[in-house]
Design a protein around this motif. Structure first.
Motif, PDB file in Angstrom:
ATOM      1  N   VAL A  94      29.382  44.843  48.440  1.00 25.14           N
ATOM      2  CA  VAL A  94      29.771  45.629  47.435  1.00 25.14           C
ATOM      3  C   VAL A  94      31.421  45.715  47.223  1.00 25.14           C
ATOM      4  O   VAL A  94      31.979  45.554  46.095  1.00 25.14           O
ATOM      5  N   PRO A  95      32.296  45.664  48.324  1.00 29.39           N
ATOM      6  CA  PRO A  95      33.506  45.594  47.859  1.00 29.39           C
ATOM      7  C   PRO A  95      34.310  44.512  47.290  1.00 29.39           C
ATOM      8  O   PRO A  95      35.232  44.384  46.708  1.00 29.39           O
ATOM      9  N   ASN A  96      33.470  43.261  47.237  1.00 28.80           N
ATOM     10  CA  ASN A  96      33.993  42.064  46.564  1.00 28.80           C
ATOM     11  C   ASN A  96      33.889  41.952  45.058  1.00 28.80           C
ATOM     12  O   ASN A  96      34.650  41.831  44.210  1.00 28.80           O
ATOM     13  N   LEU A  97      33.108  43.014  44.644  1.00 27.85           N
ATOM     14  CA  LEU A  97      32.749  43.281  43.089  1.00 27.85           C
ATOM     15  C   LEU A  97      33.970  43.986  42.597  1.00 27.85           C
ATOM     16  O   LEU A  97      34.522  43.539  41.510  1.00 27.85           O
ATOM     17  N   PRO A  98      34.570  45.082  43.083  1.00 31.07           N
ATOM     18  CA  PRO A  98      35.576  45.679  42.325  1.00 31.07           C
ATOM     19  C   PRO A  98      36.979  44.836  42.639  1.00 31.07           C
ATOM     20  O   PRO A  98      37.911  44.899  41.737  1.00 31.07           O
ATOM     21  N   ALA A  99      36.869  44.416  43.740  1.00 30.89           N
ATOM     22  CA  ALA A  99      38.155  43.420  43.993  1.00 30.89           C
ATOM     23  C   ALA A  99      38.384  42.124  42.740  1.00 30.89           C
ATOM     24  O   ALA A  99      39.322  42.227  42.168  1.00 30.89           O
ATOM     25  N   ALA A 100      37.298  41.435  42.606  1.00 27.98           N
ATOM     26  CA  ALA A 100      37.106  40.705  41.549  1.00 27.98           C
ATOM     27  C   ALA A 100      37.204  41.020  40.080  1.00 27.98           C
ATOM     28  O   ALA A 100      38.031  40.825  39.183  1.00 27.98           O
ATOM     29  N   ALA A 101      36.683  42.204  39.935  1.00 28.61           N
ATOM     30  CA  ALA A 101      36.652  42.870  38.552  1.00 28.61           C
ATOM     31  C   ALA A 101      38.216  43.351  38.172  1.00 28.61           C
ATOM     32  O   ALA A 101      38.613  43.381  37.150  1.00 28.61           O
ATOM     33  N   LEU A 102      38.836  43.919  39.185  1.00 30.53           N
ATOM     34  CA  LEU A 102      40.114  44.406  39.138  1.00 30.53           C
ATOM     35  C   LEU A 102      41.098  43.322  38.866  1.00 30.53           C
ATOM     36  O   LEU A 102      41.954  43.243  37.994  1.00 30.53           O
TER      37      LEU A 102
END
Length: 171
Positions: free
Chosen positions: A145-153
């Motif tokens: 899950v933490p990879n998603l907000p990192a990439a989206a941001l």
């Protein structure tokens, strides 16, 4: 070849080994964006101590903005759930955005909505946009899950598109 083909961005995993002065493999690479996912006990055989490991990883953040005439204004992205987030923010002379899981103080926060054996549904909420947007990770488990907000941001800031648009591509 990528530039000749009209590509504007490349995502490169910069390992702590490559960022270390011991190897200097990435010394001549100019990065516009740095993302910190986490600092863990990995690679201590190479770095020797956690302090050296963290310092070597932070070389990516220290180098942001060092190359003149870059097409993109440099910035960093850090995982606020990682205990080293403040260290990386301080190492960076460029602006740094933060993300996290269920963190109202983050620029982008993620909340797990549903976990199954085949996927994880996540709600993203941006400090700059109203409401939430949902995305589906086609991998089970909260560790992804933490990879998603990192990439989206990072993608949102790079392209100027809202997080809603970026997350829609993922979901």
């Amino acid at each position: 070849d990528m530039a000749s083909a009209g590509h504007r961005y490349a995502v490169v995993e910069a390992s702590s080994h490559g960022l270390s002065a011991k190897t200097a493999r990435l010394r001549d690479v100019s990065f516009d964006v740095a993302v910190l996912t986490n600092v863990s006990h990995e690679h201590l055989d190479f770095h020797g101590t956690m302090e050296q490991y963290r310092s070597d990883k932070a070389n990516l953040f220290r180098a942001l903005g060092a190359a003149p005439d870059r097409p993109t204004a440099p910035f960093g992205v850090v995982n606020l759930d990682d205990g080293s987030a403040a260290y990386f923010r301080e190492a960076c002379r460029a602006p740094v955005l933060g993300y996290g899981i269920d963190r109202p103080d983050a620029d982008l926060t993620a909340r797990i909505v549903e976990e199954t054996s085949t996927h994880t549904d996540v709600a993203l909420a941006s400090a700059r946009e109203r409401g939430e947007v949902r995305a589906r990770l086609n991998t089970p488990g909260p560790f992804n899950v933490p990879n998603l907000p990192a990439a989206a941001l990072a993608a949102s800031r790079l392209t100027g598109a809202g997080v809603r648009w970026v997350a829609a591509l993922a979901g």
